[in-house]
Motif scaffolding. Structure first.
Motif, PDB file in Angstrom:
ATOM      1  N   GLN A 198      -5.854  -8.711  -6.021  1.00 12.25           N
ATOM      2  CA  GLN A 198      -5.838 -10.064  -5.515  1.00 12.25           C
ATOM      3  C   GLN A 198      -5.562 -10.032  -4.019  1.00 12.25           C
ATOM      4  OE1 GLN A 198      -3.044 -12.615  -7.488  1.00 12.25           O
ATOM      5  NE2 GLN A 198      -3.523 -14.378  -6.228  1.00 12.25           N
ATOM      6  N   VAL A 199      -6.389 -10.749  -3.247  1.00 13.84           N
ATOM      7  CA  VAL A 199      -6.249 -10.775  -1.801  1.00 13.84           C
ATOM      8  C   VAL A 199      -5.140 -11.740  -1.412  1.00 13.84           C
ATOM      9  CG1 VAL A 199      -7.401 -11.204   0.385  1.00 13.84           C
ATOM     10  CG2 VAL A 199      -8.701 -10.252  -1.537  1.00 13.84           C
ATOM     11  N   HIS A 200      -4.304 -11.292  -0.481  1.00 15.03           N
ATOM     12  CA  HIS A 200      -3.174 -12.086  -0.037  1.00 15.03           C
ATOM     13  C   HIS A 200      -3.100 -12.030   1.479  1.00 15.03           C
ATOM     14  CE1 HIS A 200       1.394 -13.081  -0.389  1.00 15.03           C
ATOM     15  NE2 HIS A 200       0.658 -14.169  -0.566  1.00 15.03           N
ATOM     16  N   VAL A 236      -2.861  -8.820   5.859  1.00 15.32           N
ATOM     17  CA  VAL A 236      -3.737  -8.926   4.692  1.00 15.32           C
ATOM     18  C   VAL A 236      -3.448  -7.794   3.719  1.00 15.32           C
ATOM     19  CG1 VAL A 236      -6.129  -9.064   3.883  1.00 15.32           C
ATOM     20  CG2 VAL A 236      -5.524  -9.943   6.148  1.00 15.32           C
ATOM     21  N   SER A 237      -3.394  -8.108   2.451  1.00 15.06           N
ATOM     22  CA  SER A 237      -3.256  -7.091   1.418  1.00 15.06           C
ATOM     23  C   SER A 237      -4.265  -7.367   0.317  1.00 15.06           C
ATOM     24  CB  SER A 237      -1.834  -7.086   0.851  1.00 15.06           C
ATOM     25  OG  SER A 237      -1.514  -8.334   0.290  1.00 15.06           O
ATOM     26  N   ALA A 285      -5.199  -0.336  11.185  1.00 13.43           N
ATOM     27  CA  ALA A 285      -4.167   0.534  10.626  1.00 13.43           C
ATOM     28  C   ALA A 285      -3.021  -0.275  10.021  1.00 13.43           C
ATOM     29  CB  ALA A 285      -3.637   1.475  11.702  1.00 13.43           C
ATOM     30  N   LYS A 286      -2.834  -1.498  10.520  1.00 15.92           N
ATOM     31  CA  LYS A 286      -1.749  -2.345  10.035  1.00 15.92           C
ATOM     32  C   LYS A 286      -2.251  -3.501   9.165  1.00 15.92           C
ATOM     33  CE  LYS A 286       1.333  -1.423  13.951  1.00 15.92           C
ATOM     34  NZ  LYS A 286       2.121  -2.020  15.058  1.00 15.92           N
ATOM     35  N   ASN A 287      -3.561  -3.521   8.897  1.00 20.12           N
ATOM     36  CA  ASN A 287      -4.145  -4.626   8.123  1.00 20.12           C
ATOM     37  C   ASN A 287      -3.748  -5.982   8.695  1.00 20.12           C
ATOM     38  OD1 ASN A 287      -5.193  -2.665   6.474  1.00 20.12           O
ATOM     39  ND2 ASN A 287      -4.297  -3.456   4.576  1.00 20.12           N
ATOM     40  N   THR A 288      -3.769  -6.079  10.009  1.00 16.55           N
ATOM     41  CA  THR A 288      -3.269  -7.271  10.684  1.00 16.55           C
ATOM     42  C   THR A 288      -4.274  -7.768  11.711  1.00 16.55           C
ATOM     43  OG1 THR A 288      -0.982  -6.517  10.399  1.00 16.55           O
ATOM     44  CG2 THR A 288      -1.370  -8.217  12.049  1.00 16.55           C
TER      45      THR A 288
END
Length: 115
Positions: free
Chosen positions: A1-3, A24-25, A74-77
């Motif tokens: 699930q995307v968060h 983002v995860s 690298a930080k999903n940001t």
């Protein structure tokens, strides 16, 4: 699930700056486009910045030269640096991601610019 989780909103005087972040995860972050939208009271949600998976950016004229979107895979940001803020920049700022935009949404962060 995307968060997606946005942070960094707040109250700032006109002419000031804010930096928004969105973590983002649950997705392959680097493969997706990222974007920031905002929604002012009584108005439709509008795009204020987007960045492709390849790093190309796009802005509407209303924020061009004042807002900068960037991403750290690298930080999903994804970040939104907002300078020279105006009262009309006030609204809830939402992060979105996907192969096309808009995609999945975050919960939003409030930005209020006082005159």
């Amino acid at each position: 699930q995307v968060h997606l989780v946005e942070t960094g909103g707040g109250l700032v005087q006109a002419g000031g700056s804010l930096r928004l972040s969105c973590v983002v995860s649950g997705s392959i972050f680097s493969a997706n486009a990222m974007g920031w939208y905002r929604q002012a009271p009584g108005k439709q949600r509008e795009l204020v910045a987007m960045i492709t998976s390849g790093g190309n950016t796009n802005y509407p004229n209303s924020v061009k030269g004042r807002f900068t979107i960037s991403r750290d895979n690298a930080k999903n940001t994804v970040y939104l640096q907002m300078n020279s803020l105006k009262p009309e920049d006030t609204g809830v700022y939402y992060c979105t991601q996907g192969p096309t935009l808009p995609g999945n949404w975050g919960q939003g962060t409030q930005v209020t610019v006082s005159s």
